[in-house]
Scaffold this active site. Sequence first.
Site, PDB file in Angstrom:
ATOM      1  N   THR A  86       9.303  10.887 -12.424  1.00  0.00           N
ATOM      2  CA  THR A  86       8.627  12.032 -11.791  1.00  0.00           C
ATOM      3  C   THR A  86       8.849  11.917 -10.282  1.00  0.00           C
ATOM      4  OG1 THR A  86       6.589  10.730 -11.770  1.00  0.00           O
ATOM      5  CG2 THR A  86       6.861  12.300 -13.571  1.00  0.00           C
ATOM      6  N   LEU A 149       3.027  -1.606 -14.005  1.00  0.00           N
ATOM      7  CA  LEU A 149       3.937  -2.731 -13.738  1.00  0.00           C
ATOM      8  C   LEU A 149       4.530  -2.647 -12.334  1.00  0.00           C
ATOM      9  CD1 LEU A 149       7.097  -1.603 -13.979  1.00  0.00           C
ATOM     10  CD2 LEU A 149       6.557  -1.708 -16.394  1.00  0.00           C
ATOM     11  N   ASN A 209      -2.310   3.508  -6.794  1.00  0.00           N
ATOM     12  CA  ASN A 209      -1.188   3.392  -5.853  1.00  0.00           C
ATOM     13  C   ASN A 209      -1.577   3.891  -4.465  1.00  0.00           C
ATOM     14  OD1 ASN A 209       0.450   2.173  -7.668  1.00  0.00           O
ATOM     15  ND2 ASN A 209       1.958   3.810  -7.834  1.00  0.00           N
ATOM     16  N   ALA A 253       0.427  -7.441   6.762  1.00  0.00           N
ATOM     17  CA  ALA A 253       0.975  -6.478   7.731  1.00  0.00           C
ATOM     18  C   ALA A 253       2.476  -6.693   7.863  1.00  0.00           C
ATOM     19  CB  ALA A 253       0.288  -6.671   9.079  1.00  0.00           C
ATOM     20  N   GLY A 254       3.189  -5.640   8.233  1.00  0.00           N
ATOM     21  CA  GLY A 254       4.632  -5.763   8.389  1.00  0.00           C
ATOM     22  C   GLY A 254       5.259  -4.428   8.724  1.00  0.00           C
ATOM     23  N   GLY A 258       7.419   0.623   0.877  1.00  0.00           N
ATOM     24  CA  GLY A 258       8.498   1.513   0.456  1.00  0.00           C
ATOM     25  C   GLY A 258       8.590   1.498  -1.047  1.00  0.00           C
ATOM     26  N   CYS A 261       7.632   4.227  -5.733  1.00  0.00           N
ATOM     27  CA  CYS A 261       6.300   4.557  -6.247  1.00  0.00           C
ATOM     28  C   CYS A 261       5.267   4.842  -5.153  1.00  0.00           C
ATOM     29  CB  CYS A 261       5.820   3.430  -7.156  1.00  0.00           C
ATOM     30  SG  CYS A 261       6.950   3.114  -8.512  1.00  0.00           S
ATOM     31  N   LYS A 327      11.331  -4.612  -1.533  1.00  0.00           N
ATOM     32  CA  LYS A 327      10.537  -5.833  -1.694  1.00  0.00           C
ATOM     33  C   LYS A 327      11.435  -6.887  -2.309  1.00  0.00           C
ATOM     34  CE  LYS A 327       7.776  -5.855  -5.658  1.00  0.00           C
ATOM     35  NZ  LYS A 327       6.704  -5.346  -6.513  1.00  0.00           N
TER      36      LYS A 327
HETATM   37  C1  UGA Z   1       3.614  -0.349  -7.250  1.00  0.00           C
HETATM   38  C2  UGA Z   1       2.225  -0.804  -7.733  1.00  0.00           C
HETATM   39  O1  UGA Z   1       1.874  -2.034  -7.108  1.00  0.00           O
HETATM   40  C3  UGA Z   1       2.218  -0.998  -9.261  1.00  0.00           C
HETATM   41  O2  UGA Z   1       0.915  -1.336  -9.707  1.00  0.00           O
HETATM   42  C4  UGA Z   1       2.652   0.331  -9.925  1.00  0.00           C
HETATM   43  O3  UGA Z   1       2.685   0.227 -11.338  1.00  0.00           O
HETATM   44  C5  UGA Z   1       4.046   0.700  -9.424  1.00  0.00           C
HETATM   45  O4  UGA Z   1       4.002   0.835  -7.968  1.00  0.00           O
HETATM   46  C6  UGA Z   1       4.429   2.009 -10.054  1.00  0.00           C
HETATM   47  O5  UGA Z   1       3.814   3.023  -9.744  1.00  0.00           O
HETATM   48  O6  UGA Z   1       5.308   2.013 -10.928  1.00  0.00           O
HETATM   49  P1  UGA Z   1       5.933  -1.591  -6.769  1.00  0.00           P
HETATM   50  O7  UGA Z   1       6.459  -0.258  -6.354  1.00  0.00           O
HETATM   51  O8  UGA Z   1       6.766  -2.464  -7.646  1.00  0.00           O
HETATM   52  O9  UGA Z   1       4.525  -1.405  -7.533  1.00  0.00           O
HETATM   53  O10 UGA Z   1       5.664  -2.378  -5.434  1.00  0.00           O
HETATM   54  P2  UGA Z   1       4.422  -3.109  -4.733  1.00  0.00           P
HETATM   55  O11 UGA Z   1       4.373  -4.526  -5.122  1.00  0.00           O
HETATM   56  O12 UGA Z   1       3.185  -2.313  -4.871  1.00  0.00           O
HETATM   57  O13 UGA Z   1       4.900  -3.054  -3.203  1.00  0.00           O
HETATM   58  C7  UGA Z   1       5.096  -1.780  -2.574  1.00  0.00           C
HETATM   59  C8  UGA Z   1       5.466  -1.959  -1.134  1.00  0.00           C
HETATM   60  O14 UGA Z   1       4.351  -2.416  -0.380  1.00  0.00           O
HETATM   61  C9  UGA Z   1       6.609  -2.940  -0.850  1.00  0.00           C
HETATM   62  O15 UGA Z   1       7.489  -2.339   0.080  1.00  0.00           O
HETATM   63  C10 UGA Z   1       5.910  -4.135  -0.219  1.00  0.00           C
HETATM   64  O16 UGA Z   1       6.719  -4.816   0.692  1.00  0.00           O
HETATM   65  C11 UGA Z   1       4.756  -3.451   0.502  1.00  0.00           C
HETATM   66  N1  UGA Z   1       3.593  -4.342   0.742  1.00  0.00           N
HETATM   67  C12 UGA Z   1       2.904  -4.860  -0.312  1.00  0.00           C
HETATM   68  C13 UGA Z   1       3.207  -4.599   2.043  1.00  0.00           C
HETATM   69  O17 UGA Z   1       3.823  -4.125   3.031  1.00  0.00           O
HETATM   70  N2  UGA Z   1       2.109  -5.411   2.254  1.00  0.00           N
HETATM   71  C14 UGA Z   1       1.398  -5.935   1.226  1.00  0.00           C
HETATM   72  O18 UGA Z   1       0.395  -6.641   1.498  1.00  0.00           O
HETATM   73  C15 UGA Z   1       1.804  -5.665  -0.083  1.00  0.00           C
END
Ligand code: UGA
Length: 431
Positions: A86, A149, A209, A253-254, A258, A261, A327
């Site tokens: 989607t 996930l 999310n 922080a960073g 991205g 999702c 990530k």
């Molecule tokens: C995210 C959600 O965490 C999942 O629960 C969800 O199922 C998924 O989207 C989805 O909708 O399918 P994901 O996209 O794999 O999962 O990535 P995340 O682990 O959430 O990280 C997202 C972004 O946030 C990355 O760029 C990561 O570097 C950034 N991030 C994460 C930060 O900048 N700081 C943080 O403390 C944590």
Amino acid sequence: MHIAVWGCGYLGTTHAAAMAELGATQVTGVETHPTRLAALQRGQVPFHEPGLAELLTCHLDSGVLHFTDDIIEAVSADIHFLCVGTPQQLDSPLCDLSQIDAAVTSICSVLQPGSIVVGKSTVPVGTAERLQPSITAAGGHLVWNPEFLREGTAVADSLRPDRVVIGSAQPGDSASRTVAALYPTTEGGDIPVVWCDLATAELVKTAANTFLAMKISFVNALSELCDATGGDVVTLADALGLDSRIGRRFLNAGIGFGGGCLPKDLRAFGARATELDVSELGELTDVVDRINQRARRRAVDKVIAGLHRGGLTVSEATVVMLGASFKPDSDDVRDSSALVVADHLTAAGAVVRVVDPVATSDSQTIGDDVDEALSGADVVVLATEWAPYVALDPVKAARLMRHRIAVDGRNMWNPTQWRDTGFDFTGMGRN
Ligand code: UGA
């Protein structure tokens, strides 16, 4: 139990393999994209996800799992999972639901009366209610069971989810219970099940999310306050996180969030809230998005400021970006902060060398040899916290580079160690 999984992208492939592993007797993955289908039939996963290829091969070999583009093969399925993408519409923050609509039309054409259609794709609230009449008319039951996930840990997340959310028009009805029984929810009783209506099930996913994005943008705004005042955002986040009501996770922080999702779900959630006249929620998601764009821009400014302190201009600089994926442990570069920063620096005139262990991109050439990239470079930026990049030895980097400027876009490096090696070191909100 015969399970059909409609749409074998990231979510569908992982879910199909997980269903086979969790005991389904037959799993049919329906995929219309010819290249992706051919790869899956050969047991190749067309993206990087630790452990998934092994799981896939195991269940292809046992004959439980197979992939096809022939929808007739799904005709005997007891449960049809909707796992299509989607994505965000090209010219609007709303989701493009055309793949959902097409899949539901196909499912209804093969659906046996009494079978169950389960929505797993992330959709704006109200979608399930809109789909319900055609599924009911075909004799099926609709259940919404969102997926949580994460890329990089998708296999473990699918096999042992934190919670199982099951929505239906009659919460807890027999179709809901059949779906819940697919997961190891009762074994040990430690995976909670939430029984709810369709709208709530849809909202749990998009709200989760959005909340995660909000947490990250909040800490990124704090990191800017720390830059302005000499505070340290890592210590601040540690202290905040010790309050169990707040929690430490997603307070790193960073250079911003991205991926395929968080950014699009945040925008779609805000746009849907505004459509439904909850405009403050739309404004909130807008601000979260703006802070995220600003985090990326701040990283660019830090590189340029470091160059200026060293008496250099951006147009004469070579910048190494460590990481391109959104990530670590993923090759996904959709809306990747690392690549946005790299693109900004390229536009500003720098020579940018991007390295990543697995990612590729159309906008930047990506190598994988860190030593080669660092040779003769002026600035090194930690953009994605892949373990080998976090472990980079500043002494070695100093030996290879022409100038010693480091920007830690993920707050993973030890500032003292880098400064002691002679680097002009900047983090994101670190003193
Ligand atoms: C995210 C959600 O965490 C999942 O629960 C969800 O199922 C998924 O989207 C989805 O909708 O399918 P994901 O996209 O794999 O999962 O990535 P995340 O682990 O959430 O990280 C997202 C972004 O946030 C990355 O760029 C990561 O570097 C950034 N991030 C994460 C930060 O900048 N700081 C943080 O403390 C944590």
